[in-house]
Design a protein around this motif. Structure first.
Motif, mmCIF file in Angstrom:
data_model
loop_
_atom_site.group_PDB
_atom_site.id
_atom_site.type_symbol
_atom_site.label_atom_id
_atom_site.label_comp_id
_atom_site.label_asym_id
_atom_site.label_seq_id
_atom_site.Cartn_x
_atom_site.Cartn_y
_atom_site.Cartn_z
ATOM 1 N N CYS A 267 -11.870 -5.996 43.848
ATOM 2 C CA CYS A 267 -11.075 -7.413 43.575
ATOM 3 C C CYS A 267 -10.625 -7.135 42.118
ATOM 4 O O CYS A 267 -11.658 -7.043 41.200
ATOM 5 C CB CYS A 267 -11.840 -8.654 43.728
ATOM 6 N N SER A 268 -9.371 -7.122 41.783
ATOM 7 C CA SER A 268 -9.059 -7.295 40.445
ATOM 8 C C SER A 268 -7.968 -8.338 40.269
ATOM 9 O O SER A 268 -7.499 -9.013 41.023
ATOM 10 C CB SER A 268 -8.193 -5.926 40.115
ATOM 11 N N THR A 269 -7.672 -8.444 38.957
ATOM 12 C CA THR A 269 -6.593 -9.590 38.702
ATOM 13 C C THR A 269 -5.196 -9.533 39.390
ATOM 14 O O THR A 269 -4.660 -10.337 39.557
ATOM 15 C CB THR A 269 -6.536 -9.907 37.186
ATOM 16 N N ALA A 270 -4.971 -8.021 39.620
ATOM 17 C CA ALA A 270 -3.711 -7.726 40.257
ATOM 18 C C ALA A 270 -3.815 -8.134 41.686
ATOM 19 O O ALA A 270 -2.721 -7.966 42.340
ATOM 20 C CB ALA A 270 -3.216 -6.258 39.963
ATOM 21 N N GLY A 271 -4.844 -8.072 42.512
ATOM 22 C CA GLY A 271 -5.079 -8.343 43.816
ATOM 23 C C GLY A 271 -6.428 -7.672 44.452
ATOM 24 O O GLY A 271 -7.130 -7.481 43.571
ATOM 25 N N VAL A 272 -6.433 -7.522 45.717
ATOM 26 C CA VAL A 272 -7.504 -7.108 46.383
ATOM 27 C C VAL A 272 -7.249 -5.668 47.071
ATOM 28 O O VAL A 272 -6.161 -5.624 47.693
ATOM 29 C CB VAL A 272 -8.047 -8.054 47.304
ATOM 30 N N PHE A 273 -7.897 -4.582 46.644
ATOM 31 C CA PHE A 273 -7.483 -3.328 47.138
ATOM 32 C C PHE A 273 -8.710 -2.663 47.880
ATOM 33 O O PHE A 273 -9.769 -2.773 47.487
ATOM 34 C CB PHE A 273 -7.056 -2.481 46.051
ATOM 35 N N ILE A 274 -8.232 -1.770 48.937
ATOM 36 C CA ILE A 274 -9.246 -1.072 49.658
ATOM 37 C C ILE A 274 -9.378 0.361 48.521
ATOM 38 O O ILE A 274 -8.507 0.976 48.566
ATOM 39 C CB ILE A 274 -8.820 -0.628 51.049
ATOM 40 N N GLY A 276 -9.134 3.679 47.612
ATOM 41 C CA GLY A 276 -8.680 4.847 47.796
ATOM 42 C C GLY A 276 -7.334 4.673 48.829
ATOM 43 O O GLY A 276 -6.680 5.590 49.211
ATOM 44 N N MET A 277 -6.938 3.418 48.986
ATOM 45 C CA MET A 277 -6.033 3.297 50.080
ATOM 46 C C MET A 277 -4.966 2.270 49.426
ATOM 47 O O MET A 277 -3.925 2.672 48.623
ATOM 48 C CB MET A 277 -6.566 2.489 51.404
ATOM 49 N N GLY A 278 -5.020 0.959 49.387
ATOM 50 C CA GLY A 278 -4.100 0.317 48.966
ATOM 51 C C GLY A 278 -4.335 -1.202 49.050
ATOM 52 O O GLY A 278 -5.737 -1.652 49.184
ATOM 53 N N ARG A 279 -3.461 -2.052 48.668
ATOM 54 C CA ARG A 279 -3.787 -3.596 48.726
ATOM 55 C C ARG A 279 -4.090 -4.275 50.123
ATOM 56 O O ARG A 279 -3.750 -3.608 51.152
ATOM 57 C CB ARG A 279 -2.592 -4.531 48.170
ATOM 58 N N ILE A 280 -4.882 -5.194 50.206
ATOM 59 C CA ILE A 280 -5.142 -5.968 51.401
ATOM 60 C C ILE A 280 -4.826 -7.188 51.230
ATOM 61 O O ILE A 280 -4.983 -7.925 50.312
ATOM 62 C CB ILE A 280 -6.682 -5.440 52.092
ATOM 63 N N GLN A 281 -4.722 -7.881 52.472
ATOM 64 C CA GLN A 281 -4.310 -9.450 52.354
ATOM 65 C C GLN A 281 -5.402 -9.915 53.363
ATOM 66 O O GLN A 281 -5.426 -9.754 54.600
ATOM 67 C CB GLN A 281 -3.095 -9.313 52.765
ATOM 68 N N THR A 282 -5.831 -11.080 52.796
ATOM 69 C CA THR A 282 -6.824 -11.826 53.782
ATOM 70 C C THR A 282 -5.907 -13.028 54.279
ATOM 71 O O THR A 282 -5.297 -13.770 53.505
ATOM 72 C CB THR A 282 -8.104 -12.185 53.080
#
Length: 307
Positions: A267-274, A276-282
């Motif tokens: 979890c970063s200020t730029a978003g939530v990321f898996i 080794g993969m990419g952004r996730i959206q809840t």
């Protein structure tokens, strides 16, 4: 000039009858895009520019008779364009302070004449013509075309509106040009909004608490568990070590979905990321689709590995 005005643009309350565009950076950006589109329309789309609007665009202008040069019939304070429709009616009329414009050709020319007042003219036009597409194409044509899928081909669209009067093909082309502008304006707004939105530790905590409450219990649960990798909380609310916080990382999560492998999340200020993969959206409104992955390279945060 449709959805972008009603949804994206920021308006003052219409307490006095007509809402006004607020003086905001987003509105200024929208106005500049619309100004560029309208000003260049005559030269870039000469055939469509000659199409006569179903209804004129009318607004209170700052222009006066002396601002108009050649190609106009000037009588005292009134102005009429030499360019006319098939019935001999002028495509631009000025009876101060009201101007009436009936084609993009004349709209482009008027904007050029406005010189340092171009933005003000475009703003006044939009404020007094909240649904310009309807006036340009007519309510029936606009309603039919707006109800069609975006991937419908031009010939099919022309066939849909062929019973709505002549110039069906030109109307469809005009609609598509306006639709492209609308999409461009909406995208610009979304980019600007996205650039301002930043996660913070409180927002992450609230999201995690909400997921624990709504997604782990009950028959329709989608998660087995969700937990932080560290119980230690720094004074700023972050759980990531200081040398990771400098990369805008706040905390790390281990998420166990019911139907797939365990996910390690940053979890970063730029978003939530898996990792080794990419952004996730809840999406708490659709817990069955609680996690969607975007593996675009551009979505990955810098230095997102957990150490």
């Amino acid at each position: 000039m449709g959805l972008s005005l009603t949804r994206a643009a920021q308006w003052t309350p219409a307490s006095s009858g007509t809402g006004k565009l607020e003086s905001t950076p987003m509105n200024e950006s929208l106005l500049k895009e619309i100004l560029s589109f309208a000003e260049q329309f005559g030269s870039q789309h000469p055939q469509e520019a000659l199409h006569v609007f179903q209804e004129p665009l009318q607004w209170s202008t700052t222009l006066v008779a002396s601002d108009f040069k050649t190609d106009y019939d000037i009588s005292d304070s009134d102005v009429k364009s030499n360019e006319r429709d098939s019935e001999g009616l002028p495509l631009l009329q000025l009876s101060p302070p009201t101007v009436s414009v009936r084609s993009f050709s004349q709209l482009s020319k008027l904007i050029h004449l406005a010189e340092d007042k171009k933005v003000e003219e475009v703003q006044a036009c939009l404020e007094e013509n909240r649904y310009p597409v309807v006036k340009i194409l007519g309510s029936s044509v606009a309603s039919i075309l707006q109800g069609e899928d975006t991937d419908t081909d031009v010939l099919s669209l022309v066939d849909k509106v062929k019973d709505q009067g002549k110039d069906s093909e030109v109307k469809v082309k005009l609609f598509l040009l306006l639709q492209n502008l609308d999409n461009k304006l909406l995208s610009k707004c979304l980019e600007e909004i996205a650039g301002k939105i930043r996660l913070d530790p409180t927002a992450v905590k609230n999201e995690v608490d909400s997921l624990k409450q709504s997604s782990i219990e009950g028959e329709k649960r989608v998660l087995k568990s969700i937990r932080y990798t560290s119980d230690y909380i720094f004074s700023n609310g972050c759980r990531a070590p200081p040398w990771r916080q400098v990369h805008r990382e706040m905390c790390y999560l281990v998420i166990e979905p019911c139907d797939t492998e365990t996910l390690c999340v940053t979890c970063s200020t730029a978003g939530v990321f898996i990792n080794g993969m990419g952004r996730i959206q809840t999406d708490l409104k659709n817990p069955g689709e609680a996690f969607t992955v975007n593996t675009s390279q551009g979505e990955r945060p810098p230095n997102s590995s957990v150490t």
